[in-house]
Design an enzyme around this catalytic site. Sequence first.
Site, PDB file in Angstrom:
ATOM      1  N   GLU A 147       0.805  -1.223   0.000  1.00 49.15           N
ATOM      2  CA  GLU A 147       0.000   0.000   0.000  1.00 49.15           C
ATOM      3  C   GLU A 147       0.838   1.273   0.000  1.00 49.15           C
ATOM      4  O   GLU A 147       0.303   2.376  -0.178  1.00 49.15           O
ATOM      5  CB  GLU A 147      -0.936  -0.009   1.213  1.00 49.15           C
ATOM      6  N   GLU A 155       7.704 -21.524   7.925  1.00 52.02           N
ATOM      7  CA  GLU A 155       7.915 -20.631   9.064  1.00 52.02           C
ATOM      8  C   GLU A 155       8.949 -21.176  10.033  1.00 52.02           C
ATOM      9  O   GLU A 155       9.449 -20.455  10.889  1.00 52.02           O
ATOM     10  CB  GLU A 155       6.608 -20.392   9.808  1.00 52.02           C
TER      11      GLU A 155
END
Length: 335
Positions: free
Chosen positions: A117, A148
């Site tokens: 963004e 992860e």
Amino acid sequence: MTSTTDANTDTSGTPGTSGTPGTSGTPGTYGELRAQLATLTTEAFRPELAEIDRLSTEEIARIMNGEDATVPAAVAERLPQIAAAIDATAERMARGGRLIYAGAGTAGRLGVLDASECPPTFNTDPAEVVGLIAGGPSAMVTAVEGAEDSKELAAADLDALKLTADDTVVGISASGRTPYAIGAVEHARARGALTIGLSCNADSALAAAAEHGLEVVTGPELLTGSTRLKAGTAQKLVLNMISTVTMIRLGKTYGNLMVDVRASNEKLRARSRHIVSLATGASDTAIEAALAATDGEVKNAILVILGQVDGPTAARLLTESDGHLRAALAAVRTT
């Protein structure tokens, strides 16, 4: 921008290594992991909600809403630490450094979201604010098993970006124990980069590994261990602060106006004109002329109108003031 490393290979480790075992792990190993999780407030069971599924939809929604209302207070408790981390980040970015988020699962997705963004909001280059997610781009929509659990994968993702000492790496993990996030922070710190560890548990390994440890403790979740809820909301709020306040410090705004907005569609083109109007009070004719003289650059157009200069002069003044509109206006008024 997301990580370009897809973790489709086995990342399982053995006891005593930096990885944690995959599906072939031993019962003893899982017992150790369960014991670790049992110490985390984000994983705590709430017996008072054990029959929540028997409540009406509105009752459940009210409980969730009440839970969410506690998150801003948890963030507020860490504002001094958050501000210090932002100031350090802005200082490095002013020297040409990048802001890099690194996380797995929900935490990684939130980092990628915040990074993606920044270009339309602040006209940053996509390479200036980067989101790394364990497992690469495919992990945005599909879980990548074992990704992860690898510190090495995080180091490889950062090496692919050619990390420098001017960069800032934010490791994000609700539990504060995710190896990918910890590995990113450890590797970045060893390379001299600024490091921030954002977690939602106290005394976390992630915060301890980072120069700036931000522990926003949101407590047990409505659904046991579902850290996309309060913990995810807290992480989103803090990431909003890190990117937004950093950009304010870098001169990407004029007051509370997004003067570096990239007008890439009709809505943003209309917003650009509205921003110039709010900043200058000029007529529509003057606004269109200023935008035409500055190739549509909002900040430059405002300087053309308020400083009564031409487009090339506005561009030069902004370059000389490192993009800070107030400084450029001050330079016009003192000449």
